[in-house]
Design a protein around this motif. Structure first.
Motif, short mmCIF file in Angstrom:
data_model
loop_
_atom_site.label_atom_id
_atom_site.label_comp_id
_atom_site.label_asym_id
_atom_site.label_seq_id
_atom_site.Cartn_x
_atom_site.Cartn_y
_atom_site.Cartn_z
N LEU A 199 0.83 -1.20 0.00
CA LEU A 199 0.00 0.00 0.00
C LEU A 199 0.87 1.25 0.00
CD1 LEU A 199 -2.74 -1.09 2.57
CD2 LEU A 199 -2.99 -0.89 0.09
N ILE A 200 1.84 1.30 0.92
CA ILE A 200 2.75 2.44 0.96
C ILE A 200 3.54 2.54 -0.33
CG2 ILE A 200 4.80 3.39 2.08
CD1 ILE A 200 2.43 3.81 3.77
N GLY A 201 4.00 1.40 -0.84
CA GLY A 201 4.78 1.39 -2.07
C GLY A 201 4.02 1.90 -3.27
N SER A 202 2.74 1.54 -3.38
CA SER A 202 1.92 2.02 -4.50
C SER A 202 1.77 3.54 -4.45
CB SER A 202 0.55 1.34 -4.47
OG SER A 202 0.66 -0.04 -4.73
N VAL A 203 1.56 4.06 -3.26
CA VAL A 203 1.41 5.51 -3.11
C VAL A 203 2.71 6.22 -3.48
CG1 VAL A 203 1.02 7.38 -1.46
CG2 VAL A 203 -0.40 5.33 -1.37
N SER A 220 -3.78 18.53 -0.27
CA SER A 220 -4.41 18.48 1.06
C SER A 220 -4.91 17.07 1.38
CB SER A 220 -5.57 19.48 1.14
OG SER A 220 -6.60 19.14 0.22
N LEU A 221 -5.41 16.36 0.37
CA LEU A 221 -5.89 14.99 0.60
C LEU A 221 -4.74 14.04 0.92
CD1 LEU A 221 -8.62 14.76 -2.16
CD2 LEU A 221 -8.99 14.62 0.31
N MET A 222 -3.62 14.19 0.21
CA MET A 222 -2.48 13.34 0.51
C MET A 222 -1.90 13.66 1.88
SD MET A 222 -2.22 11.07 -1.71
CE MET A 222 -0.91 10.39 -0.70
N THR A 223 -1.93 14.93 2.28
CA THR A 223 -1.48 15.30 3.62
C THR A 223 -2.40 14.67 4.67
OG1 THR A 223 -0.62 17.40 2.78
CG2 THR A 223 -0.93 17.21 5.16
N SER A 251 -5.53 -9.10 11.77
CA SER A 251 -5.16 -7.92 12.57
C SER A 251 -4.42 -6.88 11.74
CB SER A 251 -4.32 -8.34 13.77
OG SER A 251 -5.02 -9.24 14.60
N LEU A 252 -4.89 -6.61 10.54
CA LEU A 252 -4.29 -5.56 9.72
C LEU A 252 -4.64 -4.20 10.30
CD1 LEU A 252 -2.70 -4.88 7.10
CD2 LEU A 252 -4.93 -4.65 5.97
N THR A 253 -3.66 -3.34 10.45
CA THR A 253 -3.88 -2.00 11.00
C THR A 253 -3.30 -0.95 10.06
OG1 THR A 253 -1.79 -1.79 12.22
CG2 THR A 253 -3.58 -3.01 13.30
N LEU A 254 -3.57 0.30 10.39
CA LEU A 254 -2.95 1.43 9.70
C LEU A 254 -1.69 1.88 10.43
CD1 LEU A 254 -6.07 3.56 8.68
CD2 LEU A 254 -4.68 2.06 7.23
N CYS A 255 -1.22 1.06 11.36
CA CYS A 255 -0.01 1.36 12.10
C CYS A 255 1.20 0.79 11.35
CB CYS A 255 -0.09 0.79 13.52
SG CYS A 255 1.37 1.15 14.52
N PHE A 256 1.75 1.58 10.46
CA PHE A 256 2.97 1.18 9.76
C PHE A 256 4.16 1.43 10.67
CE2 PHE A 256 -0.24 2.56 6.78
CZ PHE A 256 -0.26 1.53 5.85
N ASP A 257 5.27 0.75 10.40
CA ASP A 257 6.42 1.00 11.27
C ASP A 257 6.94 2.41 11.03
OD1 ASP A 257 8.44 1.10 9.22
OD2 ASP A 257 8.60 -1.06 9.24
N MET A 258 7.74 2.90 11.96
CA MET A 258 8.14 4.30 11.93
C MET A 258 8.91 4.65 10.66
SD MET A 258 7.69 7.09 13.43
CE MET A 258 6.94 6.45 14.93
N PHE A 259 9.72 3.71 10.15
CA PHE A 259 10.50 3.99 8.94
C PHE A 259 9.57 4.22 7.75
CE2 PHE A 259 13.34 2.43 5.41
CZ PHE A 259 14.19 3.51 5.45
N VAL A 305 7.69 7.62 8.18
CA VAL A 305 8.52 8.79 7.87
C VAL A 305 8.75 8.90 6.37
CG1 VAL A 305 10.84 9.77 8.15
CG2 VAL A 305 9.65 8.82 10.13
N MET A 306 8.97 7.77 5.69
CA MET A 306 9.14 7.80 4.24
C MET A 306 7.91 8.36 3.55
SD MET A 306 11.15 4.36 3.11
CE MET A 306 9.76 3.36 3.57
N LEU A 307 6.73 7.92 3.98
CA LEU A 307 5.50 8.41 3.38
C LEU A 307 5.35 9.91 3.60
CD1 LEU A 307 2.80 7.91 1.96
CD2 LEU A 307 1.80 7.45 4.21
N PHE A 308 5.59 10.35 4.82
CA PHE A 308 5.45 11.77 5.12
C PHE A 308 6.45 12.59 4.30
CE2 PHE A 308 6.49 15.61 7.55
CZ PHE A 308 5.22 16.15 7.70
#
Length: 428
Positions: free
Chosen positions: A162-166, A204-207, A376-384, A387-390
């Motif tokens: 998911l993160i990779g596609s974005v 704004s939506l991506m933020t 138990s899939l969550t929206l809690c990605f690891d910190m790395f 930070v990459m997404l942000f």
């Protein structure tokens, strides 16, 4: 809701016309017919064209299928040869690496065929039904792969994909489009422009999506809770419901209440699209493509563990860098092609529209699906990853905020993506 679905149907019509156009050597106007009074292109649902509801009377069942599958129609169709070879590889026990590579390349042309078949069906249905079909199959490949990985409890792969596609859409594809669009057509010392209103809305939506992913990660980092604890699961599910709701309201804003703000520039509007398949051929192609995508995705996901060990790659690298290529290769080629033809509103719509759909639509949807099936899939990605997404969203917003682009900004985006890829490669 009918209005939203209708606009989404119109948007997908244009995308698949552009996908075909990007693979052929014919001119941009070939096979794409839109009047200069066509409806607006919403930033969330890319490439809005008004489709022609033709009946395909001049098409034959086998002729349409043969054309859709021919190498001349799309060079990507050459990769369809990997499908029977992948099945032979699995039956003959050639090994996980062979299964992974062959299924990987098999899915790329199938994703394009699935999208084209969906659009041909949508052209012959009511606008509401067409919109529903396009909304359902818009990210079908990503959804199928994620669901299979979810079934096998490969939660890390699901989150990374998911993160990779974005990030792939925001940085690699947009960056390549900016760079190649900026150095072609005598624009090396100039710039390309696109709708600043659409860019601002997308920014704004991506933020919003980035903030929604940061909150669960910060919640875990500031406490002794684990990612599968009741509190974190509850927070993620509540967040998923909220951002899905926001996504729906954003669609209403862009497709209905403020649609005029997102009108297509006249120079990017061409002719109406005609159906390329008979209705029966389109339905069969859609069903068969979906079935084969599911089969190949099963082979792909099943081989991930072994490939990770044999190739020395982490699940994060496979999910974040490799898997996003599978479902988005054809769209990526389209964005780059239209950018080189100075149609930047279309290019931005392809890249950012897909990112918004995944971050604000597919990701929370998968969290809710996992809730229903006891995962138990969550929206809690690891910190790395967070930070990459942000960081990716930050530099992307900076590059599109003025409604202009140049080749140097493209290099900025590509450089950030390479840095992320290198970081993920060495991440333990």
């Amino acid at each position: 809701m009918d209005t939203e679905l209708a606009s989404m149907s119109n948007s997908k019509a244009k995308k698949h016309a552009l996908l075909n156009e990007g693979d052929n050597s014919s001119s941009y106007s070939a096979g794409v017919k839109v009047s200069h009074t066509s409806p607006p292109i919403p930033a969330l649902a890319p490439h809005s064209f008004l489709p022609s509801h033709g009946d395909g009377a001049d098409l034959t069942f086998f002729g349409g299928l043969f054309k859709a599958l021919s190498f001349r129609e799309s060079y990507l169709n050459i990769l369809l040869l990997c499908i029977p070879i992948s099945l032979v590889s699995y039956v003959g026990n050639w090994g996980p690496s062979s299964d992974f590579v062959l299924s990987f390349f098999s899915i790329i042309p199938l994703a394009k065929l699935l999208g084209n078949a969906t659009e041909d069906i949508a052209l012959r249905t009511s606008e509401s039904v067409g919109g529903l079909l396009n909304a359902t199959f818009g990210n079908a490949v990503e959804l199928i792969i994620a669901v299979i990985a979810l079934k096998d409890n490969l939660l890390e792969v699901v989150q990374a994909s998911l993160i990779g596609s974005v990030l792939s859409n925001l940085l690699l594809v947009t960056g390549t489009a900016f760079f190649l669009g900026g150095i072609t057509g005598g624009r090396v010392q100039s710039y390309q422009s696109f709708s600043q209103i659409a860019a601002s809305t997308n920014a704004s939506l991506m933020t919003l999506a980035a903030v929604a992913f940061i909150i669960p990660a910060a919640f875990v980092a500031s406490s002794d809770l684990t990612v599968d604890s009741y509190e974190v699961l509850s927070l993620s599910r509540g967040t998923a419901i909220i951002i899905l709701t926001i996504y729906i309201f954003a669609l209403i804003f862009q497709l209905k209440t403020h649609a005029k703000l997102f009108e297509t520039p006249a120079q990017e509007v061409e002719e109406e699209e005609e159906a390329q398949l008979t209705l029966a051929a389109a339905i069969i192609l859609l069903a068969v493509s979906t079935l084969i995508v599911s089969l190949e995705s099963e082979l792909l996901v099943r081989s991930i563990d072994s490939v990770s060990v044999d190739w020395g790659l982490t699940h994060k690298f496979i999910g974040l860098i490799l898997i996003p290529i599978v479902g988005n290769a054809a769209e990526h080629a389209t964005a780059i092609t239209v950018a080189m033809r100075d149609k930047m509103d279309l290019a931005i719509s392809v890249c950012v529209g897909s990112s918004n759909q995944i971050a604000l639509g597919l990701a929370p949807f998968l969290v809710l699906i996992s809730w229903m099936v006891g995962r138990s899939l969550t929206l809690c990605f690891d910190m790395f990853e967070t930070v990459m997404l942000f960081g990716g969203v930050l530099i992307f917003n900076s590059c599109i905020s003025d409604g202009k682009s140049n080749w140097l900004e493209g290099m900025h985006l590509i450089a950030v993506y390479i840095l992320i890829a290198v970081g993920i490669f060495y991440h333990p």
